[in-house]
Design a protein around this motif. Structure first.
Motif, short mmCIF file in Angstrom:
data_model
loop_
_atom_site.label_atom_id
_atom_site.label_comp_id
_atom_site.label_asym_id
_atom_site.label_seq_id
_atom_site.Cartn_x
_atom_site.Cartn_y
_atom_site.Cartn_z
N LYS A 94 0.82 -1.30 -0.02
CA LYS A 94 -0.14 0.04 0.06
C LYS A 94 0.92 1.20 0.09
N ARG A 95 2.03 1.23 0.84
CA ARG A 95 2.92 2.37 0.77
C ARG A 95 3.71 2.45 -0.57
N ASN A 96 4.08 1.31 -1.08
CA ASN A 96 5.01 1.48 -2.23
C ASN A 96 4.15 0.32 -3.33
N PRO A 97 3.34 0.80 -4.14
CA PRO A 97 2.49 0.08 -4.87
C PRO A 97 3.36 -0.19 -6.45
N PHE A 98 3.85 0.87 -6.87
CA PHE A 98 4.48 0.67 -7.88
C PHE A 98 6.05 0.30 -8.15
N SER A 99 6.23 -0.38 -9.12
CA SER A 99 7.73 -0.77 -9.19
C SER A 99 8.52 0.35 -10.02
N PHE A 100 9.91 0.12 -9.95
CA PHE A 100 10.83 0.98 -10.37
C PHE A 100 10.53 1.30 -11.75
N ILE A 131 -7.07 8.36 -6.37
CA ILE A 131 -6.97 7.53 -7.35
C ILE A 131 -7.85 6.30 -6.94
N ILE A 132 -7.77 5.87 -5.62
CA ILE A 132 -8.53 4.87 -5.36
C ILE A 132 -10.03 4.97 -5.48
N ASN A 133 -10.44 6.39 -4.92
CA ASN A 133 -11.83 6.81 -4.73
C ASN A 133 -12.24 7.54 -6.08
N ASN A 134 -11.50 7.69 -7.13
CA ASN A 134 -11.91 8.29 -8.29
C ASN A 134 -12.28 9.53 -8.01
N ASP A 135 -11.53 10.31 -7.25
CA ASP A 135 -11.84 11.61 -7.06
C ASP A 135 -11.10 12.52 -7.94
N GLY A 190 0.80 14.37 -18.42
CA GLY A 190 1.42 13.08 -19.18
C GLY A 190 1.20 12.02 -18.64
N ILE A 191 0.48 11.52 -17.48
CA ILE A 191 0.10 10.29 -17.06
C ILE A 191 -1.04 9.87 -16.60
N ARG A 192 -2.05 10.84 -16.80
CA ARG A 192 -3.50 11.04 -16.42
C ARG A 192 -4.33 9.77 -17.07
N ARG A 210 -5.15 2.61 -10.39
CA ARG A 210 -6.17 2.03 -9.48
C ARG A 210 -5.95 0.74 -9.37
N GLU A 211 -5.92 -0.11 -10.58
CA GLU A 211 -5.89 -1.54 -10.34
C GLU A 211 -4.63 -2.15 -9.55
#
Length: 177
Positions: A47-53, A145-149, A160-162, A169-170
């Motif tokens: 949860k704190r670090n969801p994304f890979s390098f 992102i989780i709440n689609n706010d 550039g990443i929207r 979210r996934e």
């Protein structure tokens, strides 16, 4: 000629947000070469670090596609022994010098108090970027992102990443504690 030869910015970028891109844009204007050290690369899927390098590097490259030729986006693993002293700055500089043959002469960072002694052993300028300039945290962005706010997404996710928000979210929702 730019003010600095080589600038360094360390962050987790979980995910990249406009506070980060503000700092990177400032570096690109002021530094001939830019080193973006992506921290905690040994950890992802939490949860704190969801994304890979690789994902975080992609976020940065998509936001700054025309500047990649003088930008080094490098992985930075945490040390096994945690410390908030000058040995951390030594560790970072040794890795950047050894792996990329670069020696930053300026460091860009936020105003977090835990970093007050990280660079005491180094002869570098330090540029503190006030968090009040763009008052957001990656934790708030992940929640948005989780709440689609839409307000958080459109205000703080770089253009550039929207288009990756649904994928982000996934990834976040699959994370473990």
């Amino acid at each position: 000629m730019k003010k600095y030869k080589c600038g360094l910015y360390i962050g987790r970028f979980q995910p990249l947000h406009v506070g980060h891109t503000h700092v990177i844009a400032k570096m690109l204007m002021e530094c001939e070469k830019v080193v973006i050290a992506v921290g905690s690369t040994q950890e992802y899927g939490t949860k704190r670090n969801p994304f890979s390098f690789a994902q975080r590097k992609c976020f940065i490259e998509r936001c700054f596609p025309y500047y990649i030729h003088h930008t080094y986006i490098v992985p930075l693993r945490d040390r096994e022994k945690v410390s908030n002293d000058a040995s951390w700055g030594d560790y970072v500089f040794e890795n950047i010098k050894k792996l990329y043959d670069l020696t930053p002469d300026v460091i860009y960072e936020g105003e977090e108090t835990e970093r007050t002694t990280w660079y005491d052993n180094l002869d570098v300028d330090i540029i503190k970027v006030p968090r009040t300039t763009i008052p957001i945290s990656a934790t708030e962005v992940r929640e948005g992102i989780i709440n689609n706010d839409e307000e958080i997404i459109f205000r703080y996710i770089p253009y550039g990443i929207r288009d990756l928000v649904n994928e982000m979210r996934e990834v976040i929702l699959k994370c473990k504690d």
